[in-house]
Enzyme design. Structure first.
Site, PDB file in Angstrom:
ATOM      1  N   ASP A  13      50.977 -55.855 -30.062  1.00 55.29           N
ATOM      2  CA  ASP A  13      50.320 -55.093 -31.128  1.00 55.29           C
ATOM      3  C   ASP A  13      51.018 -55.214 -32.473  1.00 55.29           C
ATOM      4  OD1 ASP A  13      48.516 -54.212 -29.199  1.00 55.29           O
ATOM      5  OD2 ASP A  13      49.763 -52.485 -28.700  1.00 55.29           O
ATOM      6  N   GLY A  15      50.130 -57.235 -34.784  1.00 55.85           N
ATOM      7  CA  GLY A  15      49.165 -57.636 -35.816  1.00 55.85           C
ATOM      8  C   GLY A  15      48.852 -59.130 -35.728  1.00 55.85           C
ATOM      9  N   LYS A  16      48.985 -59.686 -34.524  1.00 58.01           N
ATOM     10  CA  LYS A  16      48.726 -61.119 -34.326  1.00 58.01           C
ATOM     11  C   LYS A  16      47.292 -61.488 -34.685  1.00 58.01           C
ATOM     12  CE  LYS A  16      49.860 -60.501 -30.057  1.00 58.01           C
ATOM     13  NZ  LYS A  16      50.322 -59.115 -30.116  1.00 58.01           N
ATOM     14  N   GLY A  40      44.364 -56.724 -27.154  1.00 54.15           N
ATOM     15  CA  GLY A  40      43.388 -56.126 -28.068  1.00 54.15           C
ATOM     16  C   GLY A  40      43.806 -56.522 -29.463  1.00 54.15           C
ATOM     17  N   HIS A  41      43.061 -57.431 -30.063  1.00 49.53           N
ATOM     18  CA  HIS A  41      43.434 -57.950 -31.385  1.00 49.53           C
ATOM     19  C   HIS A  41      42.430 -57.465 -32.419  1.00 49.53           C
ATOM     20  CE1 HIS A  41      45.851 -61.474 -29.412  1.00 49.53           C
ATOM     21  NE2 HIS A  41      46.265 -60.274 -29.055  1.00 49.53           N
ATOM     22  N   GLN A 223      50.050 -60.347 -26.344  1.00 52.19           N
ATOM     23  CA  GLN A 223      51.236 -59.550 -25.981  1.00 52.19           C
ATOM     24  C   GLN A 223      52.406 -59.918 -26.909  1.00 52.19           C
ATOM     25  OE1 GLN A 223      49.415 -61.082 -22.973  1.00 52.19           O
ATOM     26  NE2 GLN A 223      48.213 -59.282 -23.382  1.00 52.19           N
ATOM     27  N   THR A 298      44.651 -50.589 -28.749  1.00 50.77           N
ATOM     28  CA  THR A 298      43.333 -51.170 -29.011  1.00 50.77           C
ATOM     29  C   THR A 298      42.540 -51.290 -27.711  1.00 50.77           C
ATOM     30  OG1 THR A 298      44.453 -52.499 -30.685  1.00 50.77           O
ATOM     31  CG2 THR A 298      42.220 -53.141 -30.161  1.00 50.77           C
ATOM     32  N   THR A 300      43.393 -49.611 -24.547  1.00 46.83           N
ATOM     33  CA  THR A 300      43.334 -48.433 -23.672  1.00 46.83           C
ATOM     34  C   THR A 300      43.268 -47.111 -24.447  1.00 46.83           C
ATOM     35  OG1 THR A 300      45.737 -48.359 -23.646  1.00 46.83           O
ATOM     36  CG2 THR A 300      44.692 -49.584 -21.856  1.00 46.83           C
ATOM     37  N   GLY A 301      43.522 -47.149 -25.747  1.00 45.04           N
ATOM     38  CA  GLY A 301      43.502 -45.910 -26.533  1.00 45.04           C
ATOM     39  C   GLY A 301      44.743 -45.061 -26.350  1.00 45.04           C
ATOM     40  N   ARG A 302      45.691 -45.535 -25.520  1.00 50.14           N
ATOM     41  CA  ARG A 302      46.899 -44.730 -25.276  1.00 50.14           C
ATOM     42  C   ARG A 302      47.764 -44.645 -26.539  1.00 50.14           C
ATOM     43  NH1 ARG A 302      49.648 -47.835 -20.364  1.00 50.14           N
ATOM     44  NH2 ARG A 302      48.730 -49.574 -21.482  1.00 50.14           N
ATOM     45  N   GLY A 414      48.327 -53.566 -45.243  1.00 52.47           N
ATOM     46  CA  GLY A 414      47.117 -52.848 -44.859  1.00 52.47           C
ATOM     47  C   GLY A 414      46.377 -53.723 -43.865  1.00 52.47           C
TER      48      GLY A 414
HETATM   49  P1  GDP Z   1      47.671 -57.417 -32.127  1.00 55.85           P
HETATM   50  O1  GDP Z   1      47.450 -57.049 -30.709  1.00 55.85           O
HETATM   51  O2  GDP Z   1      49.038 -58.009 -32.348  1.00 55.85           O
HETATM   52  O3  GDP Z   1      46.605 -58.277 -32.715  1.00 55.85           O
HETATM   53  O4  GDP Z   1      47.666 -56.046 -32.939  1.00 55.85           O
HETATM   54  P2  GDP Z   1      46.594 -54.833 -32.780  1.00 55.85           P
HETATM   55  O5  GDP Z   1      45.335 -55.223 -33.431  1.00 55.85           O
HETATM   56  O6  GDP Z   1      46.535 -54.382 -31.366  1.00 55.85           O
HETATM   57  O7  GDP Z   1      47.350 -53.688 -33.545  1.00 55.85           O
HETATM   58  C1  GDP Z   1      47.636 -53.763 -34.895  1.00 55.85           C
HETATM   59  C2  GDP Z   1      46.934 -52.593 -35.611  1.00 55.85           C
HETATM   60  O8  GDP Z   1      47.479 -52.453 -36.900  1.00 55.85           O
HETATM   61  C3  GDP Z   1      45.461 -52.830 -35.807  1.00 55.85           C
HETATM   62  O9  GDP Z   1      44.781 -51.599 -35.775  1.00 55.85           O
HETATM   63  C4  GDP Z   1      45.390 -53.449 -37.194  1.00 55.85           C
HETATM   64  O10 GDP Z   1      44.138 -53.223 -37.858  1.00 55.85           O
HETATM   65  C5  GDP Z   1      46.477 -52.692 -37.889  1.00 55.85           C
HETATM   66  N1  GDP Z   1      47.179 -53.441 -38.934  1.00 55.85           N
HETATM   67  C6  GDP Z   1      47.498 -54.744 -38.967  1.00 55.85           C
HETATM   68  N2  GDP Z   1      48.238 -55.041 -40.072  1.00 55.85           N
HETATM   69  C7  GDP Z   1      48.379 -53.876 -40.753  1.00 55.85           C
HETATM   70  C8  GDP Z   1      49.064 -53.526 -41.956  1.00 55.85           C
HETATM   71  O11 GDP Z   1      49.689 -54.320 -42.631  1.00 55.85           O
HETATM   72  N3  GDP Z   1      48.994 -52.210 -42.314  1.00 55.85           N
HETATM   73  C9  GDP Z   1      48.310 -51.270 -41.605  1.00 55.85           C
HETATM   74  N4  GDP Z   1      48.316 -50.021 -42.037  1.00 55.85           N
HETATM   75  N5  GDP Z   1      47.659 -51.584 -40.472  1.00 55.85           N
HETATM   76  C10 GDP Z   1      47.699 -52.860 -40.038  1.00 55.85           C
HETATM   77  P1  IMO Z   2      48.248 -57.476 -27.488  1.00 54.59           P
HETATM   78  O1  IMO Z   2      47.852 -58.916 -27.319  1.00 54.59           O
HETATM   79  C1  IMO Z   2      50.703 -54.171 -26.105  1.00 54.59           C
HETATM   80  C2  IMO Z   2      51.557 -53.972 -21.815  1.00 54.59           C
HETATM   81  C3  IMO Z   2      50.957 -52.827 -21.048  1.00 54.59           C
HETATM   82  C4  IMO Z   2      52.025 -52.651 -19.977  1.00 54.59           C
HETATM   83  C5  IMO Z   2      52.463 -54.064 -19.680  1.00 54.59           C
HETATM   84  C6  IMO Z   2      51.766 -54.684 -18.478  1.00 54.59           C
HETATM   85  O2  IMO Z   2      47.164 -56.605 -27.988  1.00 54.59           O
HETATM   86  O3  IMO Z   2      49.516 -57.358 -28.251  1.00 54.59           O
HETATM   87  P2  IMO Z   2      49.310 -55.594 -18.033  1.00 54.59           P
HETATM   88  O4  IMO Z   2      47.982 -54.923 -18.135  1.00 54.59           O
HETATM   89  O5  IMO Z   2      49.458 -56.797 -18.894  1.00 54.59           O
HETATM   90  O6  IMO Z   2      49.703 -55.873 -16.604  1.00 54.59           O
HETATM   91  O7  IMO Z   2      50.363 -54.493 -18.571  1.00 54.59           O
HETATM   92  O8  IMO Z   2      52.132 -54.824 -20.833  1.00 54.59           O
HETATM   93  N1  IMO Z   2      50.584 -54.780 -22.580  1.00 54.59           N
HETATM   94  C7  IMO Z   2      50.448 -54.737 -23.911  1.00 54.59           C
HETATM   95  N2  IMO Z   2      51.049 -53.958 -24.820  1.00 54.59           N
HETATM   96  N3  IMO Z   2      49.843 -55.112 -26.503  1.00 54.59           N
HETATM   97  C8  IMO Z   2      49.254 -55.934 -25.606  1.00 54.59           C
HETATM   98  O9  IMO Z   2      48.493 -56.978 -25.979  1.00 54.59           O
HETATM   99  C9  IMO Z   2      49.513 -55.730 -24.236  1.00 54.59           C
HETATM  100  N4  IMO Z   2      49.083 -56.319 -23.100  1.00 54.59           N
HETATM  101  C10 IMO Z   2      49.752 -55.741 -22.096  1.00 54.59           C
HETATM  102  O10 IMO Z   2      50.816 -51.693 -21.851  1.00 54.59           O
HETATM  103  O11 IMO Z   2      53.131 -51.977 -20.534  1.00 54.59           O
HETATM  104 MG    MG Z   3      46.882 -55.395 -29.581  1.00 53.29          MG
END
Ligand code: GDP
Ligand code: IMO
Ligand code: MG
Length: 440
Positions: A13, A15-16, A40-41, A223, A298, A300-302, A414
């Site tokens: 998470d 911000g990939k 969840g991206h 991840q 993104t 699971t909402g946790r 942002g």
């Molecule tokens: P990923 O799994 O690495 O793609 O990251 P996620 O999308 O799960 O989580 C990143 C969260 O941060 C998302 O809700 C993005 O919209 C948000 N986000 C990404 N870059 C920024 C940033 O620079 N600032 C803020 N405030 N939010 C960001």
């Molecule tokens: P993105 O790509 C954050 C975590 C789970 C758990 C562990 C194992 O959005 O960054 P799994 O379901 O893979 O067997 O769970 O890994 N986890 C993540 N945490 N971002 C993710 O993906 C994740 N994918 C799995 O919360 O701790």
């Molecule tokens: Mg994510």
């Protein structure tokens, strides 16, 4: 063969998705190479938010070919739903390809994931319940079912029936659950096969051809490095190789095919699920980060666990991925904190560690050692030029670069696509002629 891999440097998470989307506009291919819909991206375009779980984040760039590689595990129901949802929002998936060697998540994988976690009780991993561990286990045990089996339903049926003999025994005898009905699953997967069979192809062949033809390819990690099956905080990890090296196996390309590796790091740290997290802040600061950063999963909402930036984690990710530069995200979230802490070491039983300790017990029990730097008050979200950042924010970035010895190439302020600052001089190679500014 200009190609770049984007990987997470922390616990996911980072911000990939948003960084991938940004660079994807100048790519010919964007490839997912591991993980499944546990990812969840999020990509934000103006006031529209897209949450992608399986489909590469390049899908919002119309001409990009998006590839789900052989290292990905696919729940076809989720894939079909994601395609339909994109169509409803006017996004085409005409260029989507799925590897014939990718493994399928079956209903029993999800049941076994949930039941296994339940059985572990307080020692649970905190998985996303998407069946990830069980499907990768079956792959390694050579008992998996692949997407190409959907192209030969006779074989699919035989494999399903064989698999169910064992899975149903485990479900009923170990977990006291109802056994699954082979016919019901078969009928359902026949329906999925009809919907996705046109997408299934030899994507390794496709990507090698593309690289030979000098096409631009981006490999989008899921991840993060600390969730890697080998190098992460085992067993509190996912079940795939989340590192840049995973792109070679998970996409079917040879070593040397990736020119540049970009690590995405949040300006602080978050983690979902269980496991060690030395810089975690359970009090006010953690709440501040969670609230300001909307740190809720993104997938699971946790609520995500939040804490300070950990340089030991970053240095480890830099080493494992041979990072060329870092995209530092969510810097805006730290606005308003009077002082910021950067973890530069761990202390345990009188000993100081400047790199991740060999014994993970230390990571569970250590005290983080912090360097404190000034915070800033200004809103960063409209800043486009690195020189317009408040001095303390610039100092924070410079200090991180000094500590990890890898340049920060871009900073996000942002979630929206345009909320990015490119630090022009910091890119590795001539891969993209003039670095990131040339491709954004
Ligand atoms: P990923 O799994 O690495 O793609 O990251 P996620 O999308 O799960 O989580 C990143 C969260 O941060 C998302 O809700 C993005 O919209 C948000 N986000 C990404 N870059 C920024 C940033 O620079 N600032 C803020 N405030 N939010 C960001
Ligand atoms: P993105 O790509 C954050 C975590 C789970 C758990 C562990 C194992 O959005 O960054 P799994 O379901 O893979 O067997 O769970 O890994 N986890 C993540 N945490 N971002 C993710 O993906 C994740 N994918 C799995 O919360 O701790
Ligand atoms: Mg994510």
């Amino acid at each position: 063969m200009p190609s770049i891999a984007i990987v997470g440097t922390q616990w996911g998470d980072e911000g990939k998705g948003r960084i991938t989307d940004l660079l994807a506009r100048k790519m010919n291919f964007v490839v997912r190479f591991q993980g499944g819909d546990n990812a969840g991206h999020t990509v934000v375009l103006k006031d529209e938010e897209f949450k992608l779980h399986l489909i590469p984040s390049g899908i919002l760039s119309a001409e990009v070919v998006c590839v789900i590689g052989n290292g990905v595990v696919i729940n076809p129901e989720v894939l079909i739903r994601e395609i339909e949802q994109l169509h409803q929002r006017g996004i085409s998936t005409k260029n989507l390809k799925v590897s014939c060697n990718a493994h399928l998540i079956m209903p029993y994988h999800i049941m076994l994931d949930k039941a296994g976690e339940r059985k572990l009780g307080t020692s649970k991993i905190g998985t996303t319940h998407k069946g990830i561990g069980p499907v990768y286990s079956d792959k390694a045990a050579r008992a998996g079912i692949r997407t190409q089996d959907l192209l030969d339903l006779k074989i699919f049926k035989t494999k399903l029936e064989e698999s169910l003999k064992i899975k149903n025994a485990i479900l009923s005898k170990v977990y006291d659950l109802e056994p699954l009905d082979a016919k019901e699953i078969f009928d359902r997967y026949c329906d999925y096969a009809e919907k996705i069979k046109e997408l299934i192809t030899d994507t390794s062949f496709l990507l090698n051809q593309a690289l030979d033809a000098n096409q631009k390819v981006l490999f989008e990690g899921a991840q993060g490095s600390m969730l890697d099956i080998d190098y992460g905080t085992y067993p509190f990890v996912t079940s795939s190789c989340t590192l840049a090296g995973g792109a070679y196996m998970g996409a079917g390309i040879g070593p040397g095919r990736i020119d540049e590796v970009l690590g995405v790091a949040k300006a602080y740290t978050t983690r979902v699920g269980s496991g060690p997290f030395p810089t975690e802040e359970e009090g006010e600061v953690g709440d501040f980060m969670r609230k300001r950063g909307h740190e809720y999963g993104t997938t699971t909402g946790r609520p995500r666990r939040c804490g300070w930036l950990d340089v030991l984690v970053l240095k480890y990710a830099i080493m494992l991925n041979q990072l060329d530069s870092i995209a530092l995200t969510k810097l805006d979230v730290l606005t308003g904190l009077e002082q910021l802490k950067i973890c530069t070491g761990y202390r345990y039983e009188g000993k100081f560690y400047e790199n991740l300790p060999t014994n993970q017990t230390i990571m569970h029990k250590c005290q983080p050692v912090y360097e404190t730097v000034d915070g800033w008050d200004a809103d960063l979200t409209a800043i486009k030029d690195i020189n317009d950042l408040p001095p303390a924010a610039r100092q924070y970035i410079t200090r991180i670069e000094e500590l990890v010895k890898v340049p920060v190439s871009m900073v996000s302020v942002g979630p929206e696509r345009s909320q990015i600052i490119v630090k022009d001089n910091n890119f590795k190679s001539q891969t993209f002629d003039r670095g990131f500014t040339a491709i954004i």
